[in-house]
Design an enzyme around this catalytic site. Sequence first.
Site, PDB file in Angstrom:
ATOM      1  N   ASP A 328       0.953  -1.248  -0.183  1.00 34.08           N
ATOM      2  CA  ASP A 328       0.085   0.173  -0.108  1.00 34.08           C
ATOM      3  C   ASP A 328       0.993   1.247  -0.071  1.00 34.08           C
ATOM      4  O   ASP A 328       2.029   1.309   0.747  1.00 34.08           O
ATOM      5  CB  ASP A 328      -0.914  -0.067   1.508  1.00 34.08           C
ATOM      6  CG  ASP A 328      -2.021   1.041   1.407  1.00 34.08           C
ATOM      7  OD1 ASP A 328      -2.759   1.040   0.470  1.00 34.08           O
ATOM      8  OD2 ASP A 328      -1.723   1.888   2.344  1.00 34.08           O
ATOM      9  N   GLU A 357       1.428   0.189  -5.079  1.00 32.17           N
ATOM     10  CA  GLU A 357       1.173   1.477  -5.598  1.00 32.17           C
ATOM     11  C   GLU A 357       2.191   2.563  -5.673  1.00 32.17           C
ATOM     12  O   GLU A 357       2.814   2.866  -4.690  1.00 32.17           O
ATOM     13  CB  GLU A 357      -0.180   2.175  -4.544  1.00 32.17           C
ATOM     14  CG  GLU A 357      -1.239   1.429  -4.462  1.00 32.17           C
ATOM     15  CD  GLU A 357      -2.283   2.136  -3.414  1.00 32.17           C
ATOM     16  OE1 GLU A 357      -3.495   2.164  -3.790  1.00 32.17           O
ATOM     17  OE2 GLU A 357      -1.916   2.700  -2.371  1.00 32.17           O
TER      18      GLU A 357
END
Length: 672
Positions: A328, A357
């Site tokens: 994340d 990400e």
Amino acid sequence: MKEVFGVEEFETAFYYDGNDLGSVYTKEATHFRVWAPTASRVLLHLYKEGAGDNLITSIDMKKDVGGTWYYKAFGDLDGVYYTYLVTVGGVTQEAVDIYARAVGVNGMRGMVVDLKKTNPLGWAEDKPPLCRSMTDAIIYELHIRDLSSDIESGILHKGKYLGLTEKGTVNSEGLSTGLSHLIELGITHLHLLPAFDYSSVDEAAADTGEFNWGYDPENYNVPEGSYSTNPYRGEVRIREFKEMVHALHNNNISVVMDVVYNHTAKTIDSNFNKIVPDYYYRKEGDRFSNGSGCGNETASERVMVRKFIVDSVVYWATEYKIDGFRFDLMALHDIDTMNQVREALDKVRPNILIYGEGWTGGHTPLPMSKRALKINASSLNNIALFSDDMRDGIKGSVFAAWERGFVNGRWEMEETIKFGIVASTEHTEINYSKVNYSHAPWAASPTQTINYASAHDNLSLWDKLSSSNKEDSILTRIQMNKLASAIILTAQGIPFFQAGEEILRSKVKEDGTFDHNSYKSSDFVNSIKWGTKGEAIEVYNYYKGLIAFRKAHPSLRMKTTKEIQERLTFIRGLDANVVAFWIRKDIESKSERKTHSLPLDLYVCKSTQMGAKDDREIFVIHNANRYEVEVDLPAGSWDVYIDGEKAGLEALYTIGEVAVISPISALVLVKS
Ligand code: CA
């Protein structure tokens, strides 16, 4: 104090590189070791339970090497709960061991655990399915509750790890649900939204239906308690998590964990901060910097933070046999940390997926050049990043519900789609100035790009199309959805989609509007509605066919940029809103390109995960126009395997010279 942290002298003087942090259990004694270099005193508290007034004893720990404190407790401590009382600058705070491998209810105390006793039957023989390249993966992103919480799931253990072990479940029409649905669909990797212990859901009230995505980490090395049948006993969630992994592995499905090392749920009173105040976080002046948008961000560039992250993923990959990690807000981590994660996982097993990400959630003091950003991908070793270029190019921006992309009617998206088709790598036939976001290739290899049209964040693909194309009929929107899936599943790189995309999943709130951020919405909104599978069966079968086709054709899963450059050619002179490409035969296939050599003696690639190999030439055409178009074909006859209606491993019909492509559809041909 904080000025000291990050200074090289401190980092060197107080680095502890041992592998025994936490509580290490043996039947004769348990070894406790905690890194607390700034503490003046550390007490070990042993408790009978994971909560409540039941202290057994309080013991002074001894200052030891590398800034650690140590105590050896004789006797069999399996199932004993514990905390540390850490005194820094005259202030004493009780904290949970950040290396705790088991915890009690709501993660308030660590627990000593005999991990061997948590192994389910057959665990020693459990072999994660392995494949030759990260590009072999077909990833399905799921929240554990969503798979089973709907009444129509037919699953007994609703919202639990064990729900993923139930095979043969069906909805009221007799269509498969849950695990059996995943097996039939043919995905290779199941990506689970946070399943480590997070803080938002009250585990003591888990059966009241509290829901959260779980991006609020509490104890990183422990499974979340609300998905277990008993969150009070530390060993139960461990065993049930392993049972879930085992059931998936037995059915050739690999397991990816969504990991959130970039921030913690709490800040000033987090376990990190109670044990070594200020060390684990980046600060700007007196303020905790907030690159996560969640109140703080961890300082991965510091040696003991980096070590914690590396130790944690290695622990999950070994103890729980996890096959991949999705980071994340990965750009909050520094590049060195991510490459060390790669290096450490490569020693566990080859081709463990790492992706993340390539962006942050806000301003960070970490210098741009050090961030694991999309634009720095070439410095990241065999780590993939989400392509927001493809995600938004295919159906419009996630930030504007009304905006359209290639499949739903926006013009001049051809170069963006082509960019996605080559997995964001360098290719001479792409005009990068016309790509929506990136004006240069960012992936050094197709193993670095995750191509997708939907994920847990933002509207589901179906809700997006319903929002951007309100005036279009359901049938037209279904054609758009099918074209989107055909683009993703015939593109190079790693395909990914949100659970339920294949049955037109919709997240409708109680007031009838679509939920674009359902992180704490109810099961009513979030659950996969298995009762709708029948209505969407044609779409489901299409996804299933696309997946089978992708698995059968290694040309759709090329491993290197060079191979894509040599074999994939885009067709010129087409109508607007048409993209076509031709993948020629692999002249080197006999000699087998060597990019990743697997130690096959350790883990054998289960060929059943990929199916039989078909090396023939492929020709793909995507037509986003509302009218049919014609495209001249290379000489010879071509078998149609995928069109606007169907997809699969059987040739539907044979054509030659000119292909006619229906409105809003794909046509995929294989040389006869
Ligand atoms: Ca929890």
